[in-house]
Design a protein around this motif. Structure first.
Motif, PDB file in Angstrom:
ATOM      1  N   LYS A  80     -35.613   0.790  96.663  1.00 29.02           N
ATOM      2  CA  LYS A  80     -37.050   0.931  96.872  1.00 29.02           C
ATOM      3  C   LYS A  80     -37.657   2.030  96.001  1.00 29.02           C
ATOM      4  CE  LYS A  80     -37.012  -0.801 101.620  1.00 29.02           C
ATOM      5  NZ  LYS A  80     -37.340  -0.511 103.046  1.00 29.02           N
ATOM      6  N   GLU A  81     -36.958   3.152  95.865  1.00 26.72           N
ATOM      7  CA  GLU A  81     -37.511   4.272  95.097  1.00 26.72           C
ATOM      8  C   GLU A  81     -37.681   3.897  93.626  1.00 26.72           C
ATOM      9  OE1 GLU A  81     -36.479   8.925  93.949  1.00 26.72           O
ATOM     10  OE2 GLU A  81     -35.345   7.910  95.527  1.00 26.72           O
ATOM     11  N   LYS A  82     -36.660   3.258  93.040  1.00 23.73           N
ATOM     12  CA  LYS A  82     -36.716   2.859  91.635  1.00 23.73           C
ATOM     13  C   LYS A  82     -37.801   1.801  91.428  1.00 23.73           C
ATOM     14  CE  LYS A  82     -34.641   3.026  87.510  1.00 23.73           C
ATOM     15  NZ  LYS A  82     -34.439   4.289  86.733  1.00 23.73           N
ATOM     16  N   LEU A  85     -41.144   3.452  91.314  1.00 20.72           N
ATOM     17  CA  LEU A  85     -41.343   4.209  90.080  1.00 20.72           C
ATOM     18  C   LEU A  85     -41.700   3.309  88.905  1.00 20.72           C
ATOM     19  CD1 LEU A  85     -38.435   6.817  90.324  1.00 20.72           C
ATOM     20  CD2 LEU A  85     -40.889   7.315  90.359  1.00 20.72           C
ATOM     21  N   VAL A  86     -41.033   2.158  88.805  1.00 21.09           N
ATOM     22  CA  VAL A  86     -41.219   1.278  87.648  1.00 21.09           C
ATOM     23  C   VAL A  86     -42.358   0.280  87.873  1.00 21.09           C
ATOM     24  CG1 VAL A  86     -40.144  -0.522  86.228  1.00 21.09           C
ATOM     25  CG2 VAL A  86     -38.833   1.515  86.887  1.00 21.09           C
ATOM     26  N   ASP A  87     -42.230  -0.528  88.918  1.00 19.28           N
ATOM     27  CA  ASP A  87     -43.131  -1.667  89.098  1.00 19.28           C
ATOM     28  C   ASP A  87     -44.525  -1.272  89.584  1.00 19.28           C
ATOM     29  OD1 ASP A  87     -41.325  -4.321  88.867  1.00 19.28           O
ATOM     30  OD2 ASP A  87     -40.161  -2.701  89.746  1.00 19.28           O
ATOM     31  N   ALA A  88     -44.619  -0.154  90.290  1.00 17.79           N
ATOM     32  CA  ALA A  88     -45.932   0.302  90.755  1.00 17.79           C
ATOM     33  C   ALA A  88     -46.435   1.474  89.928  1.00 17.79           C
ATOM     34  CB  ALA A  88     -45.862   0.668  92.236  1.00 17.79           C
ATOM     35  N   LEU A  89     -45.784   2.621  90.041  1.00 15.93           N
ATOM     36  CA  LEU A  89     -46.293   3.828  89.387  1.00 15.93           C
ATOM     37  C   LEU A  89     -46.239   3.730  87.865  1.00 15.93           C
ATOM     38  CD1 LEU A  89     -44.766   6.561  91.735  1.00 15.93           C
ATOM     39  CD2 LEU A  89     -46.996   5.431  91.862  1.00 15.93           C
ATOM     40  N   GLY A  90     -45.183   3.148  87.313  1.00 13.93           N
ATOM     41  CA  GLY A  90     -45.098   2.975  85.863  1.00 13.93           C
ATOM     42  C   GLY A  90     -46.194   2.059  85.352  1.00 13.93           C
ATOM     43  N   HIS A 126     -40.317  -4.857  99.372  1.00 15.16           N
ATOM     44  CA  HIS A 126     -40.610  -3.640  98.611  1.00 15.16           C
ATOM     45  C   HIS A 126     -40.948  -3.956  97.163  1.00 15.16           C
ATOM     46  CE1 HIS A 126     -36.358  -4.208  97.542  1.00 15.16           C
ATOM     47  NE2 HIS A 126     -36.550  -3.403  96.530  1.00 15.16           N
ATOM     48  N   TYR A 127     -40.289  -4.972  96.611  1.00 22.22           N
ATOM     49  CA  TYR A 127     -40.554  -5.399  95.227  1.00 22.22           C
ATOM     50  C   TYR A 127     -41.955  -6.001  95.115  1.00 22.22           C
ATOM     51  CZ  TYR A 127     -40.173  -8.381  91.058  1.00 22.22           C
ATOM     52  OH  TYR A 127     -40.397  -9.010  89.857  1.00 22.22           O
ATOM     53  N   LEU A 128     -42.288  -6.904  96.023  1.00 25.98           N
ATOM     54  CA  LEU A 128     -43.584  -7.578  95.962  1.00 25.98           C
ATOM     55  C   LEU A 128     -44.730  -6.633  96.308  1.00 25.98           C
ATOM     56  CD1 LEU A 128     -42.604 -11.025  97.510  1.00 25.98           C
ATOM     57  CD2 LEU A 128     -43.071 -10.506  95.108  1.00 25.98           C
ATOM     58  N   LEU A 129     -44.492  -5.679  97.195  1.00 26.76           N
ATOM     59  CA  LEU A 129     -45.526  -4.684  97.497  1.00 26.76           C
ATOM     60  C   LEU A 129     -45.828  -3.824  96.269  1.00 26.76           C
ATOM     61  CD1 LEU A 129     -44.508  -3.521 101.085  1.00 26.76           C
ATOM     62  CD2 LEU A 129     -46.652  -4.661 100.446  1.00 26.76           C
ATOM     63  N   ALA A 130     -44.787  -3.477  95.512  1.00 30.00           N
ATOM     64  CA  ALA A 130     -44.996  -2.708  94.280  1.00 30.00           C
ATOM     65  C   ALA A 130     -45.782  -3.521  93.262  1.00 30.00           C
ATOM     66  CB  ALA A 130     -43.649  -2.287  93.692  1.00 30.00           C
ATOM     67  N   LYS A 131     -45.432  -4.803  93.134  1.00 27.70           N
ATOM     68  CA  LYS A 131     -46.162  -5.678  92.214  1.00 27.70           C
ATOM     69  C   LYS A 131     -47.621  -5.806  92.644  1.00 27.70           C
ATOM     70  CE  LYS A 131     -43.101  -6.953  89.157  1.00 27.70           C
ATOM     71  NZ  LYS A 131     -43.262  -6.471  87.756  1.00 27.70           N
ATOM     72  N   LYS A 132     -47.848  -5.956  93.946  1.00 28.83           N
ATOM     73  CA  LYS A 132     -49.219  -6.090  94.446  1.00 28.83           C
ATOM     74  C   LYS A 132     -50.017  -4.820  94.171  1.00 28.83           C
ATOM     75  CE  LYS A 132     -51.989  -7.232  98.484  1.00 28.83           C
ATOM     76  NZ  LYS A 132     -52.003  -7.722  99.878  1.00 28.83           N
ATOM     77  N   GLU A 133     -49.407  -3.659  94.374  1.00 34.74           N
ATOM     78  CA  GLU A 133     -50.097  -2.394  94.134  1.00 34.74           C
ATOM     79  C   GLU A 133     -50.563  -2.297  92.685  1.00 34.74           C
ATOM     80  OE1 GLU A 133     -49.354   2.451  94.528  1.00 34.74           O
ATOM     81  OE2 GLU A 133     -47.847   1.039  95.285  1.00 34.74           O
ATOM     82  N   ALA A 134     -49.675  -2.676  91.757  1.00 36.69           N
ATOM     83  CA  ALA A 134     -50.038  -2.644  90.342  1.00 36.69           C
ATOM     84  C   ALA A 134     -51.121  -3.665  90.024  1.00 36.69           C
ATOM     85  CB  ALA A 134     -48.804  -2.905  89.485  1.00 36.69           C
TER      86      ALA A 134
END
Length: 221
Positions: A80-82, A85-90, A126-134
């Motif tokens: 989740k942390e990685k 970092l990559v899919d959302a914050l990056g 967690h992956y899809l939530l990061a994608k959605k955030e971006a």
């Protein structure tokens, strides 16, 4: 010719993007890679590289860039942390940099399921939530954008044919080569309409499928 920054260039889809863009008459790809050991693949094609890490400062990668394709991803099996970092914050950092450098268009490779990430299975959430955030950050950024959400990716051959819809109510897959071709097509400044959609392998030529979808907002199958 317009310079296109490929973020995530050393990934499977990223490499196909570099190949397709290097053969395009109007685009000049710039591959963003994390270290110099990844250069040789791109140098053999005559594609320029720039060093950049999504977890660090990669602002130099945007110098002279006209448009961006974000094809990076930590993968659904990453912690989740990685992933954050990559899919959302990056991705968010890259959107801010695109704004600062007045990039003409930003094309995001997202994922099916991002629209309703909260309802996803725990293993993928967690992956899809990061994608959605971006994706949501890009939508609100003010940048001209396209968000492409493919089905299950395969290493199958390029077909040049897809189907497109706001959201599919079916399972399906699509080759990375076809996904790359859609991302390249979305760089076209003449495209109009809500450029957020899912794609699967289909029977309609890519330019026609995208044109029909953007014109009507209805599924093209």
């Amino acid at each position: 010719m317009e310079k296109i920054l490929i973020i995530g260039a050393n990934g499977k889809t990223g490499r196909l993007l570099a190949e397709q863009l290097s053969a395009h008459p109007y685009y000049l790809p710039v591959a963003m890679i994390r270290d110099r050991s990844q250069q040789s693949f791109f140098e053999q094609m005559g594609v320029k590289t720039v060093i950049g890490d999504l977890e660090k400062d990669f602002s130099d990668a945007f110098e002279g860039i006209d448009k961006v394709i974000f094809a990076a991803g930590s993968g659904s099996k990453t912690g989740k942390e990685k992933t954050k970092l990559v899919d959302a914050l990056g991705a968010i950092k890259s959107i801010d940099l695109a704004l600062n450098h007045q990039v003409k268009k930003y094309v995001m490779l997202s994922s099916r399921g991002a629209e309703n990430a909260e309802k996803a299975d725990e293993s993928m959430q967690h992956y899809l939530l990061a994608k959605k955030e971006a994706d949501e950050y890009l939508k609100s950024s003010g940048l001209p954008y396209a968000i492409v959400r493919p089905g299950k990716l395969t290493n199958g051959p390029y077909t040049g044919k897809i189907k497109a819809a706001p959201i599919f109510n079916e399972k399906g897959e699509i080759s990375r080569a076809d996904v790359a071709a859609v991302l390249v097509h979305m760089l076209d400044p003449s495209l109009e309409g809500l450029q957020v959609f899912e794609i699967l392998g289909g029977k309609v030529d890519i330019p026609e499928a995208i044109h029909l979808f953007l014109k009507s907002g209805q599924p093209v199958v």
